[in-house]
Scaffold this motif. Structure first.
Motif, mmCIF file in Angstrom:
data_model
loop_
_atom_site.group_PDB
_atom_site.id
_atom_site.type_symbol
_atom_site.label_atom_id
_atom_site.label_comp_id
_atom_site.label_asym_id
_atom_site.label_seq_id
_atom_site.Cartn_x
_atom_site.Cartn_y
_atom_site.Cartn_z
ATOM 1 N N LEU A 42 0.825 -1.199 0.000
ATOM 2 C CA LEU A 42 0.000 0.000 0.000
ATOM 3 C C LEU A 42 0.863 1.254 0.000
ATOM 4 O O LEU A 42 0.505 2.253 -0.617
ATOM 5 C CB LEU A 42 -0.928 -0.012 1.216
ATOM 6 N N GLN A 43 2.021 1.198 0.639
ATOM 7 C CA GLN A 43 2.926 2.347 0.649
ATOM 8 C C GLN A 43 3.417 2.660 -0.761
ATOM 9 O O GLN A 43 3.480 3.818 -1.159
ATOM 10 C CB GLN A 43 4.116 2.085 1.562
ATOM 11 N N GLY A 46 0.666 4.166 -2.729
ATOM 12 C CA GLY A 46 0.465 5.538 -2.272
ATOM 13 C C GLY A 46 1.496 6.498 -2.828
ATOM 14 O O GLY A 46 1.180 7.639 -3.186
ATOM 15 N N ALA A 50 0.706 9.598 -5.218
ATOM 16 C CA ALA A 50 1.151 10.962 -4.917
ATOM 17 C C ALA A 50 1.904 11.559 -6.109
ATOM 18 O O ALA A 50 1.756 12.743 -6.415
ATOM 19 C CB ALA A 50 2.039 10.955 -3.679
#
Length: 88
Positions: A42-43, A46, A50
């Motif tokens: 998920l990081q 993300g 971004a």
């Protein structure tokens, strides 16, 4: 353009930087879709999300005439995103 003028006009530079930002946004969207399909963390997803938003912001900055600032933001942001992705 005459032979005494060199480089791009401000309008040409703005359009070129808008094109670069749009291409970066498309590239980040593709990477994001690939990461979603791979089941990445998920990081990581993300970070690329971004970067996608960052590309859109730079496109808007370039459209409004803040081309140099926009390119610095784009390059710095991408270096940070890619570096953080490798650190994860």
């Amino acid at each position: 353009m005459t032979s005494t003028q060199e480089g791009l006009t401000p309008r040409q530079a703005r359009r070129l930087r808008m094109t670069i930002a749009a291409a970066a946004m498309v590239a980040m969207a593709v990477v994001l879709v690939v990461r979603l399909g791979d089941g990445s963390s998920l990081q990581s997803i993300g970070l690329y999300g971004a970067a996608f938003v960052l590309s859109g912001s730079v496109y808007e900055m370039s459209r409004r005439g803040r081309t140099r600032l926009g390119m610095w933001v784009l390059v710095t942001g991408f270096v940070l995103v890619i570096g953080a992705d490798f650190m994860l």
